[in-house]
Design a protein around this motif. Structure first.
Motif, PDB file in Angstrom:
ATOM      1  N   PRO A  12       0.816  -1.227   0.000  1.00 46.08           N
ATOM      2  CA  PRO A  12       0.000   0.000   0.000  1.00 46.08           C
ATOM      3  C   PRO A  12       0.844   1.268   0.000  1.00 46.08           C
ATOM      4  O   PRO A  12       0.513   2.232  -0.683  1.00 46.08           O
ATOM      5  CB  PRO A  12      -0.814  -0.123   1.298  1.00 46.08           C
ATOM      6  N   THR A  16       1.130   4.138  -3.036  1.00 47.54           N
ATOM      7  CA  THR A  16       1.008   5.576  -2.789  1.00 47.54           C
ATOM      8  C   THR A  16       2.164   6.331  -3.426  1.00 47.54           C
ATOM      9  O   THR A  16       1.969   7.362  -4.081  1.00 47.54           O
ATOM     10  CB  THR A  16       0.976   5.848  -1.282  1.00 47.54           C
ATOM     11  N   ALA A  35      -5.618   3.161  -6.105  1.00 40.04           N
ATOM     12  CA  ALA A  35      -5.136   2.877  -4.746  1.00 40.04           C
ATOM     13  C   ALA A  35      -5.328   4.129  -3.917  1.00 40.04           C
ATOM     14  O   ALA A  35      -5.644   5.193  -4.435  1.00 40.04           O
ATOM     15  CB  ALA A  35      -3.675   2.463  -4.777  1.00 40.04           C
ATOM     16  N   GLU A  36      -5.157   3.971  -2.616  1.00 34.68           N
ATOM     17  CA  GLU A  36      -5.355   5.116  -1.736  1.00 34.68           C
ATOM     18  C   GLU A  36      -4.307   6.189  -1.985  1.00 34.68           C
ATOM     19  O   GLU A  36      -3.136   5.894  -2.197  1.00 34.68           O
ATOM     20  CB  GLU A  36      -5.270   4.650  -0.281  1.00 34.68           C
ATOM     21  N   GLU A  38      -1.886   9.332  -0.948  1.00 33.97           N
ATOM     22  CA  GLU A  38      -1.045   9.590   0.218  1.00 33.97           C
ATOM     23  C   GLU A  38      -1.786  10.397   1.268  1.00 33.97           C
ATOM     24  O   GLU A  38      -1.687  10.117   2.470  1.00 33.97           O
ATOM     25  CB  GLU A  38       0.216  10.329  -0.222  1.00 33.97           C
ATOM     26  N   GLU A  40      -4.733  10.350   2.056  1.00 36.99           N
ATOM     27  CA  GLU A  40      -5.787   9.596   2.720  1.00 36.99           C
ATOM     28  C   GLU A  40      -5.263   8.376   3.468  1.00 36.99           C
ATOM     29  O   GLU A  40      -5.988   7.787   4.272  1.00 36.99           O
ATOM     30  CB  GLU A  40      -6.818   9.122   1.683  1.00 36.99           C
ATOM     31  N   TYR A  41      -4.044   7.990   3.191  1.00 36.18           N
ATOM     32  CA  TYR A  41      -3.564   6.710   3.705  1.00 36.18           C
ATOM     33  C   TYR A  41      -3.347   6.725   5.215  1.00 36.18           C
ATOM     34  O   TYR A  41      -3.778   5.817   5.927  1.00 36.18           O
ATOM     35  CB  TYR A  41      -2.267   6.297   2.999  1.00 36.18           C
ATOM     36  N   GLU A  43      -4.409   7.409   8.183  1.00 35.55           N
ATOM     37  CA  GLU A  43      -5.618   7.791   8.907  1.00 35.55           C
ATOM     38  C   GLU A  43      -5.655   7.246  10.320  1.00 35.55           C
ATOM     39  O   GLU A  43      -6.583   7.548  11.069  1.00 35.55           O
ATOM     40  CB  GLU A  43      -6.840   7.280   8.135  1.00 35.55           C
ATOM     41  N   ARG A  47      -1.835   2.602  10.650  1.00 41.51           N
ATOM     42  CA  ARG A  47      -1.347   2.866   9.303  1.00 41.51           C
ATOM     43  C   ARG A  47       0.072   3.458   9.350  1.00 41.51           C
ATOM     44  O   ARG A  47       0.905   3.167   8.490  1.00 41.51           O
ATOM     45  CB  ARG A  47      -2.300   3.823   8.585  1.00 41.51           C
TER      46      ARG A  47
END
Length: 537
Positions: A12, A16, A35-36, A38, A40-41, A43, A47
């Motif tokens: 993941p 990013t 993909a998610e 950066e 939003e990752y 959180e 994470r």
């Protein structure tokens, strides 16, 4: 016990990073991201821990199998020196220095994989300073601890780059553009100094080893990990400054801050049942991917099928060593041990690992290397391999252990005039060796020394640390720089090279460093202007 802390899959995070590289084209693409992002990752605190785990995970690409990507970096870390040889004289670039140049694949892989670790660390160090990321923490003090972890890992990569390449560019901030990636070569001790600066800070941020929960976090670095690496860095710098007393004294200060480590049974340092033991300061946390540990993939693959294990079949007859071939002890190493020293059989022995059957049982000897097989990490009853292919191992690679640091401290004490303290460190290591028998009975060998010399310390490092990646060649080159030995006078046989000496091409100063990789010379005009390392121009 087997490793408790295993690095999170970095897929993941890497996705990013890839999106960031494509960000400049986003306004031309009328598609949703796959993909998610950066932004939003990160959180949750978990994470962020995954992001830190991705920094640890970069080490799998150095020590894992990676059979579709040239293998791990074992060849370049093990073959130069005088302790390990290859069954094939054709592997001459690393063992005989024959034809070693900037296009060498091993050189390029080591360079690239070290910078991959550095890039991940720089990314996370930037994120850890952002206020929104700080705000999601729920565990008091964990943000600082995470900074300490990442600084330690980056320092490890910096000190390896300096040791092997010397003038590698210093990348200490996140790279966002191509222009940011064009960096000048470093000068003198610049990169090693930066590693030391990072470690001095990391030591103040990292917790005691007891902070990490044994069930879930065991194996993450702690304050004494930083002090151990500081001993290595200060001793290395002292040697290259012609046995500088000031740096040796700094190594002693760092060493004396290590209070909780102790010497365990020698064989337990290479036993999957005794990972992260009391002697350990830093280990590759070898593991198994959730679906299948695929030895042909790198650790970045994701999807539960990348590789998270270590590779040790360069020591055995397993077919999975088709990239590395088989390594064994040199005649010089075989002859180096005192009679009856228990460490000898745990380093190499006249039996083999039963890689096609029960690895708990010793298999008959082979005809390679005078009948000896290397045994660290593959000793019958002390090794474990995944069951699908039998290639990857979950036995941790020990990257810094206390015996290594004690012997470096012995050198520092001796070079600053405290022979008595130096003698204590060496005799501690020898006393542990006597306790390390298979049946638990005390061996008479190796006996305590009654006096200490630099030659005695060098000899002890040879037998204690043989076949541990990246140690012996670093020792030999830096002892040469300090004036303790003269590699320019060494013959092929002194290096343990037992093939046709006409093929042995070692030269001083050329081979005291690896060449700057051709890819760097092709893409970095500042490196081109400075030129390659001496002898590779």
């Amino acid at each position: 016990m087997m490793t408790q802390y295993k690095c999170y899959n970095p897929a993941p995070i890497l996705a990013t990073l890839l999106l960031l590289l494509l960000n400049s084209c986003a306004n031309r693409l009328d598609i949703n991201p796959t993909a998610e992002l950066e932004s939003e990752y990160f959180e949750s605190e978990l994470r962020v821990q995954e992001g830190v785990g991705a920094c640890y995970a970069g080490f799998y690409n150095l020590y894992g199998p990676l059979l579709n990507d040239g293998g791990g970096s074992h060849q370049i870390l093990l073959l130069p020196g005088d302790d390990i040889t290859h069954q094939d004289a054709g592997r001459g670039a690393m063992e005989a220095f024959a034809g070693l140049n900037s296009a060498n694949g091993e050189v390029n892989m080591l360079w690239t994989r070290l910078y991959q670790i550095i890039y991940r660390c720089n990314f996370m160090l930037e994120k850890l300073e952002e206020e929104p990321v700080k705000a999601i923490y729920r565990t008091v003090g964990l943000n600082d601890i995470n900074k300490g972890e990442v600084l330690f890992l980056r320092a490890w990569a910096f000190h390896r780059l300096w040791d092997f390449f010397r003038k590698a560019p210093l990348q200490d901030t996140r790279i966002r553009t191509i222009a940011d990636a064009i960096l000048p070569p470093t000068q003198d001790f610049q990169m090693l100094d930066k590693a030391i600066e990072d470690l001095e800070l990391a030591a103040t941020l990292l917790p005691a080893s007891s902070y990490w929960k044994a069930e879930t976090e065991r194996g993450r670095v702690f304050d004494e990990s930083a002090y151990g690496l500081l001993v290595k860095c200060y001793t290395l710098r002292a040697r290259y400054k012609k046995a500088d007393a000031g740096d040796y004294q700094k190594a002693i200060v760092a060493f004396e801050k290590i209070k909780t480590r102790q010497l365990v049974h020698f064989a337990e340092n290479f036993d999957y049942k005794h990972e992260n033991n009391a002697e350990s300061l830093f280990e590759l946390q070898a593991s198994h991917a959730t679906d299948q540990d695929n030895a042909w993939l790198d650790n970045n693959f994701g999807g539960g099928a990348g590789q998270m294990g270590a590779m040790y079949h360069y020591s055995t007859s397993h077919w999975g060593n088709y990239v590395s071939g088989i390594y064994g002890p040199t005649k010089k190493l075989i002859a180096a041990y005192d009679g009856g020293d228990p460490r000898k059989e745990y380093t190499f022995a006249k039996f083999t690992t039963n890689v096609s059957g029960n690895t708990e049982v010793k298999a008959p000897a082979w005809d390679k290397f005078d009948g000896y097989q290397l045994m660290k990490y593959v000793y019958p009853g002390r090794c474990w391999f995944e069951k699908v292919w039998g290639i990857s191992s979950t036995n941790n690679t020990r990257l810094i252990r206390y015996a290594d640091i004690k012997l470096l401290a012995a050198e520092a004490y001796l070079q600053t005039g405290n022979a008595a303290a130096a003698l204590v460190q060496v005799n501690d290591v020898r006393a542990r060796a006597r306790r390390s028998t298979e049946d638990g009975k005390m061996s008479a060998s190796p006996a305590n020394r009654t006096a200490i010399t630099m030659q005695a310390i060098m000899n002890e490092r040879f037998v204690e640390l043989a076949a541990e990646e990246g140690i012996r060649w670093t020792d030999l080159r830096s002892w040469h720089a300090a004036g303790f030995i003269d590699l320019s006078s060494w013959t092929a046989r002194d290096f343990g090279y037992n093939y046709d000496t006409a093929n042995f091409e070692f030269q001083v100063p050329r081979h005291l460093l690896f060449p700057i990789p051709q890819r760097e010379m092709n893409t970095n005009p500042l490196m081109v202007a400075a030129g390659n390392n001496p002898g590779y121009e």
